[in-house]
Design a protein around this motif. Structure first.
Motif, mmCIF file in Angstrom:
data_model
loop_
_atom_site.group_PDB
_atom_site.id
_atom_site.type_symbol
_atom_site.label_atom_id
_atom_site.label_comp_id
_atom_site.label_asym_id
_atom_site.label_seq_id
_atom_site.Cartn_x
_atom_site.Cartn_y
_atom_site.Cartn_z
ATOM 1 N N MET A 1 0.841 -1.295 -0.080
ATOM 2 C CA MET A 1 0.053 0.176 0.051
ATOM 3 C C MET A 1 0.929 0.941 0.212
ATOM 4 O O MET A 1 0.700 2.245 -0.710
ATOM 5 C CB MET A 1 -0.871 -0.023 1.248
ATOM 6 N N ALA A 2 1.988 1.210 0.738
ATOM 7 C CA ALA A 2 2.644 2.415 0.582
ATOM 8 C C ALA A 2 3.498 2.673 -0.603
ATOM 9 O O ALA A 2 3.638 3.677 -1.058
ATOM 10 C CB ALA A 2 3.814 2.219 1.923
ATOM 11 N N LYS A 3 3.782 1.782 -1.304
ATOM 12 C CA LYS A 3 4.418 1.701 -2.534
ATOM 13 C C LYS A 3 3.460 2.243 -3.544
ATOM 14 O O LYS A 3 3.969 3.211 -4.368
ATOM 15 C CB LYS A 3 4.692 0.174 -2.966
ATOM 16 N N GLN A 4 2.252 2.120 -3.439
ATOM 17 C CA GLN A 4 1.191 2.739 -4.298
ATOM 18 C C GLN A 4 1.171 4.252 -4.042
ATOM 19 O O GLN A 4 0.931 4.855 -4.840
ATOM 20 C CB GLN A 4 0.045 1.708 -4.188
ATOM 21 N N LEU A 5 1.124 4.606 -2.654
ATOM 22 C CA LEU A 5 0.822 5.854 -2.507
ATOM 23 C C LEU A 5 2.071 6.619 -2.790
ATOM 24 O O LEU A 5 2.062 7.888 -3.315
ATOM 25 C CB LEU A 5 0.710 6.092 -0.905
ATOM 26 N N THR A 6 3.283 6.305 -2.812
ATOM 27 C CA THR A 6 4.354 6.836 -3.220
ATOM 28 C C THR A 6 4.361 7.247 -4.456
ATOM 29 O O THR A 6 4.826 8.091 -5.080
ATOM 30 C CB THR A 6 5.736 5.928 -2.711
ATOM 31 N N ILE A 7 4.174 6.119 -5.317
ATOM 32 C CA ILE A 7 3.977 6.226 -6.743
ATOM 33 C C ILE A 7 3.018 7.259 -7.269
ATOM 34 O O ILE A 7 3.386 8.122 -8.049
ATOM 35 C CB ILE A 7 3.575 4.843 -7.388
ATOM 36 N N LEU A 8 1.749 7.365 -6.417
ATOM 37 C CA LEU A 8 0.818 8.466 -6.773
ATOM 38 C C LEU A 8 1.154 9.867 -6.439
ATOM 39 O O LEU A 8 1.272 10.713 -7.238
ATOM 40 C CB LEU A 8 -0.454 8.190 -6.114
#
Length: 63
Positions: A1-8
């Motif tokens: 989940m943190a990876k997805q938020l960082t990408i966004l």
């Protein structure tokens, strides 16, 4: 989940910078919301597609 938020998050930041520079060079109008959200979506899709196709190798036990 943190990876997805960082990408966004970084997709939005890079979208703003790239959109501003390209609008200034082309002489067109700059839309901050559109440029940020567009790059967020494209980055999210690209990273998840690449993650699907590129997997880390499975370690084999030595017998």
């Amino acid at each position: 989940m943190a990876k997805q938020l960082t990408i966004l998050f970084w997709g939005f930041i890079y979208g703003e910078v790239i959109g501003y520079i390209s609008a200034a060079l082309s002489g067109s109008s700059f839309s901050p919301l559109y440029s940020g959200v567009f790059v967020m979506i494209v980055g999210f899709i690209l990273v998840n597609v690449l993650d699907y196709f590129i997997k880390s190798p499975v370690k084999k036990d030595h017998e």
